[in-house]
Design a protein around this motif. Structure first.
Motif, PDB file in Angstrom:
ATOM      1  N   HIS A 137       0.841  -1.074  -0.037  1.00  0.00           N
ATOM      2  CA  HIS A 137       0.109   0.108  -0.100  1.00  0.00           C
ATOM      3  C   HIS A 137       0.906   1.265  -0.053  1.00  0.00           C
ATOM      4  O   HIS A 137       0.864   1.960   0.761  1.00  0.00           O
ATOM      5  N   TRP A 138       1.955   1.472  -1.006  1.00  0.00           N
ATOM      6  CA  TRP A 138       2.480   2.416  -1.561  1.00  0.00           C
ATOM      7  C   TRP A 138       3.679   2.643  -0.861  1.00  0.00           C
ATOM      8  O   TRP A 138       4.444   3.763  -1.164  1.00  0.00           O
TER       9      TRP A 138
ATOM     10  N   ASN B 286      -2.172  -2.166  -3.679  1.00  0.00           N
ATOM     11  CA  ASN B 286      -3.410  -1.358  -3.732  1.00  0.00           C
ATOM     12  C   ASN B 286      -3.344  -0.370  -4.812  1.00  0.00           C
ATOM     13  O   ASN B 286      -2.601   0.243  -4.657  1.00  0.00           O
ATOM     14  N   GLU B 287      -4.683  -0.321  -5.382  1.00  0.00           N
ATOM     15  CA  GLU B 287      -4.694   0.967  -6.146  1.00  0.00           C
ATOM     16  C   GLU B 287      -3.347   1.227  -7.154  1.00  0.00           C
ATOM     17  O   GLU B 287      -2.898   2.337  -6.971  1.00  0.00           O
TER      18      GLU B 287
ATOM     19  N   ASN C  15      -0.332   9.321  -9.398  1.00  0.00           N
ATOM     20  CA  ASN C  15      -0.138  10.238  -8.524  1.00  0.00           C
ATOM     21  C   ASN C  15       1.302  10.208  -8.140  1.00  0.00           C
ATOM     22  O   ASN C  15       1.956  11.219  -7.784  1.00  0.00           O
TER      23      ASN C  15
ATOM     24  N   GLU D 134       2.224  14.228  -7.052  1.00  0.00           N
ATOM     25  CA  GLU D 134       1.416  14.795  -5.670  1.00  0.00           C
ATOM     26  C   GLU D 134       1.768  13.507  -4.663  1.00  0.00           C
ATOM     27  O   GLU D 134       1.742  13.816  -3.256  1.00  0.00           O
TER      28      GLU D 134
ATOM     29  N   ASN E 145     -11.859  -1.092  -4.883  1.00  0.00           N
ATOM     30  CA  ASN E 145     -12.204   0.341  -4.125  1.00  0.00           C
ATOM     31  C   ASN E 145     -12.850   1.335  -4.675  1.00  0.00           C
ATOM     32  O   ASN E 145     -12.879   1.594  -5.669  1.00  0.00           O
TER      33      ASN E 145
ATOM     34  N   SER F 204     -11.747  17.011  -2.624  1.00  0.00           N
ATOM     35  CA  SER F 204     -12.211  17.818  -4.061  1.00  0.00           C
ATOM     36  C   SER F 204     -12.749  16.821  -4.843  1.00  0.00           C
ATOM     37  O   SER F 204     -13.459  16.766  -5.676  1.00  0.00           O
ATOM     38  N   TRP F 205     -12.102  15.328  -4.682  1.00  0.00           N
ATOM     39  CA  TRP F 205     -12.630  14.155  -5.647  1.00  0.00           C
ATOM     40  C   TRP F 205     -13.515  13.513  -5.239  1.00  0.00           C
ATOM     41  O   TRP F 205     -14.034  12.611  -5.819  1.00  0.00           O
TER      42      TRP F 205
ATOM     43  N   TRP G  78     -13.360   2.074   4.744  1.00  0.00           N
ATOM     44  CA  TRP G  78     -12.366   3.057   4.767  1.00  0.00           C
ATOM     45  C   TRP G  78     -12.680   4.184   5.477  1.00  0.00           C
ATOM     46  O   TRP G  78     -13.530   4.967   5.076  1.00  0.00           O
TER      47      TRP G  78
ATOM     48  N   TRP H  49      -1.955  10.839   3.049  1.00  0.00           N
ATOM     49  CA  TRP H  49      -1.173  10.928   2.110  1.00  0.00           C
ATOM     50  C   TRP H  49      -0.856  12.632   2.091  1.00  0.00           C
ATOM     51  O   TRP H  49      -0.735  13.396   3.012  1.00  0.00           O
TER      52      TRP H  49
HETATM   53  C1  GBH Z   1      -7.819   5.378  -1.257  1.00  0.00           C
HETATM   54  O1  GBH Z   1      -7.675   5.787  -2.517  1.00  0.00           O
HETATM   55  C2  GBH Z   1      -6.461   4.897  -0.727  1.00  0.00           C
HETATM   56  O2  GBH Z   1      -6.325   3.630  -1.125  1.00  0.00           O
HETATM   57  C3  GBH Z   1      -6.426   5.115   0.724  1.00  0.00           C
HETATM   58  O3  GBH Z   1      -4.756   4.886   1.045  1.00  0.00           O
HETATM   59  C4  GBH Z   1      -6.646   6.605   0.887  1.00  0.00           C
HETATM   60  O4  GBH Z   1      -6.328   6.961   2.398  1.00  0.00           O
HETATM   61  C5  GBH Z   1      -8.250   6.620   0.738  1.00  0.00           C
HETATM   62  O5  GBH Z   1      -8.378   6.369  -0.716  1.00  0.00           O
HETATM   63  C6  GBH Z   1      -8.988   8.095   0.895  1.00  0.00           C
HETATM   64  O6  GBH Z   1      -8.332   9.087  -0.048  1.00  0.00           O
HETATM   65  O7  GBH Z   1      -6.295  14.625  -5.130  1.00  0.00           O
HETATM   66  O8  GBH Z   1      -7.577  15.158  -7.164  1.00  0.00           O
HETATM   67  O9  GBH Z   1      -5.433  14.226  -7.274  1.00  0.00           O
HETATM   68  C7  GBH Z   1      -8.944   6.302  -3.175  1.00  0.00           C
HETATM   69  C8  GBH Z   1      -8.594   6.770  -4.599  1.00  0.00           C
HETATM   70  C9  GBH Z   1      -7.125   8.185  -5.874  1.00  0.00           C
HETATM   71  C10 GBH Z   1      -8.740   8.986  -4.294  1.00  0.00           C
HETATM   72  C11 GBH Z   1      -6.336   9.396  -5.935  1.00  0.00           C
HETATM   73  C12 GBH Z   1      -7.958  10.454  -4.269  1.00  0.00           C
HETATM   74  C13 GBH Z   1      -6.363  11.827  -5.808  1.00  0.00           C
HETATM   75  C14 GBH Z   1      -7.158  13.033  -6.305  1.00  0.00           C
HETATM   76  N1  GBH Z   1      -8.042   8.104  -4.563  1.00  0.00           N
HETATM   77  N2  GBH Z   1      -7.078  10.569  -5.725  1.00  0.00           N
HETATM   78  S1  GBH Z   1      -6.733  14.464  -6.512  1.00  0.00           S
END
Ligand code: GBH
Length: 491
Positions: A141-142, A185-186, A193, A199, A326, A366-367, A437, A445
């Protein structure tokens, strides 16, 4: 007549967004999820090596919104007994957490195994099982070991071999007690990212090519771990293994064929990018043709989409025992037309633009917007398109501030779970479990501690990292106990 009645019930509940008052099947597993770097802390204790996230946050704290890091986080490395007590109090039977690769292999290689790290997870997993909670373990997980990041990280195909060695040690050390494994994970978030927007660690901005190479390397790494598990461990240990894919449900902006195509593009360039190689074989056709085309117009003699050899296609295809999904949010997708040739980029390759529905509820992230029917629609899409034998929703949750009165999270979880239940009961999708979650507020992050996802709060100002149930935690506890989303259920 009968048909009419059924129809009106279905559609009324659809429009009003009513919550199902059916019960979850007895076999359905409720759980919660976390990840090592986000909760453990103890970043340099007991022989743990440095991860690329440790380096990323220490090197330049301004990369994180509040300048914070995961050095201590929830201090779960020390407070794991309390975490298990909380899981027991919630009544869940499934806990998804991740192993920190550099905690057991400090430089990422098998040349040096940190026994303290192995012992930590062993003790933790045994205690979980004694509490009647099944461990679902994510290998990655990253938090890539920094040494491997310096070898090129997920841009270097050899990292797949290192991942295989790490996975073998994990299966050997914990596999007797772990029956549900997730490799990575993802991968999309890691690539987009970490290697695209920059980021997240390692902070690279390689939207033209690095993101595609990263995807290929992670899929090869996943497949390597899958094959090692099945060749060397599965017969004895009898568990299941898959990869965790994050996806949005993409609603076409209009009924026009072009916007429908836009939604298809959006889905293929996100979900399909990772699911197609694993569940069907090779990259989605739409990605192959679009990126090859644009690469040629840009002057390349090859496609920027790092190709799989035919052997690699076969090696990756079919490497799943269940689908780990997810799911948080949805998008409205518009077809943008073919962008002119300019700076090569994943975004221009994709050819869509996205927005959020006007009536969807925004969160503080924001997302993240609430559009509950997206859950049911996406589950149906995954079920019919990729044909897994079962699906686990391995993450789903809502972002809030620090408040314990988190009615917004309750509303979100209730409506999403209702749609998940309808997918099971009305559509026949085999959703076997759900790990929300997150169990705890944790290090979010690049957002640091400014966005909270826990159903249990953590006081990051206190050295005790005091845990307190939020309203949503109490609500979830009741849902788990009654298998019911409303005050009373039929049957
Ligand atoms: C999950 O990702 C992760 O697995 C987890 O670790 C994390 O804590 C949880 O979500 C909540 O965020 O800022 O516009 O670039 C979920 C999918 C993909 C959502 C990347 C946020 C960044 C969007 N994520 N995204 S932006």
């Amino acid at each position: 007549m009968k048909v009419l009645v059924v129809l009106s019930v279905c559609c009324l509940s659809g429009i009003l967004g009513q919550i199902s008052n059916k019960k979850f099947p007895e076999s359905f597993q409720f759980g919660a999820a976390t990840a090592a770097y986000q909760i453990e802390g103890a970043w340099n204790e007991d022989g743990k090596g440095e991860s690329m996230w440790d380096r990323f946050v220490h090197e330049d704290p301004t990369r994180i919104k509040d300048g914070q890091n995961g050095d201590v986080a929830c201090d779960s490395y020390h407070k794991w007994r309390e975490d298990i007590e909380l899981l027991k109090e919630l009544g869940v039977t499934l806990y998804r957490f991740s192993i920190s690769w550099p905690r057991i292999l400090p430089d990422g290689t098998p040349s040096q195994i940190n026994q303290a790290g192995i012992d930590y997870y062993r003790t933790f997993i045994k205690a979980l099982k004694e509490a009647g909670i099944e461990p679902m373990v994510t290998l990655y997980h990253w938090d890539l070991p920094q040494h491997l990041a310096e070898l090129g990280g997920w841009l270097n195909e050899e990292i797949a071999d290192y991942f295989g060695d790490y996975a073998r040690i994990a299966f050997r050390s914990f596999g007797e007690d772990v029956k549900l494994w997730a490799t990575i994970n993802e991968p999309k978030t890691t690539c987009m990212n970490g290697y695209g927007s920059g980021e997240m660690a390692p902070g690279l901005k390689l939207l033209a090519d690095g993101v595609y190479q990263c995807a290929k390397v992670q899929l090869l790494a996943h497949a390597k771990a899958y094959h090692i598990y099945h060749d060397e461990f599965a017969a004895q240990q009898g568990g299941k293994i898959s990869i965790v894919i994050d996806a949005t449900y993409n609603e076409p902006a209009s009924d026009s064929d072009l916007d429908k195509f836009g939604a298809e593009l959006e889905t293929e360039f996100n979900l399909g990018w990772y699911a197609n190689p694993v569940y069907i074989g090779d990259w989605p056709e739409l990605m192959k043709t679009r990126i090859a085309n644009r690469s040629q117009l840009e002057g390349y003699s090859f496609s920027r989409l790092a190709e799989f050899t035919p052997e690699e296609v076969q090696y990756v295809k079919g490497t799943f025992d269940y689908f780990a999904l997810n799911m948080y949010t949805s998008l409205v997708a518009h077809y943008s037309g073919d962008f002119g040739i300019g700076e090569p980029s994943y975004y221009l390759d994709k050819g869509t633009s996205t927005s959020y529905g006007a009536d969807w509820t925004p969160s503080i992230a924001s997302w993240l917007y609430s559009y509950p029917p997206g859950m049911r629609k996406l589950l149906n899409l995954v079920w019919t398109k990729y044909n897994p034998s079962s699906i686990y929703v391995t993450e789903n949750g809502w972002a809030t501030d620090t408040s314990l009165n988190d009615q917004g999270r309750i509303d979100y979880l209730q409506a999403y779970l209702s749609n998940l239940l309808e997918a099971i009961l009305e559509d026949g999708v085999n959703v076997a479990g759900y790990t929300t979650w997150s169990l705890l507020d944790n290090f979010e992050w690049a957002q640091g501690y400014t966005q909270r996802f826990g159903i249990i709060s953590v006081d990051f100002d206190s050295p005790n990292r005091t845990r307190t149930f939020k309203d949503s935690g109490r609500w979830y506890q009741k849902v788990v106990a009654t298998r019911c989303l409303t005050d009373s259920c039929d049957g």
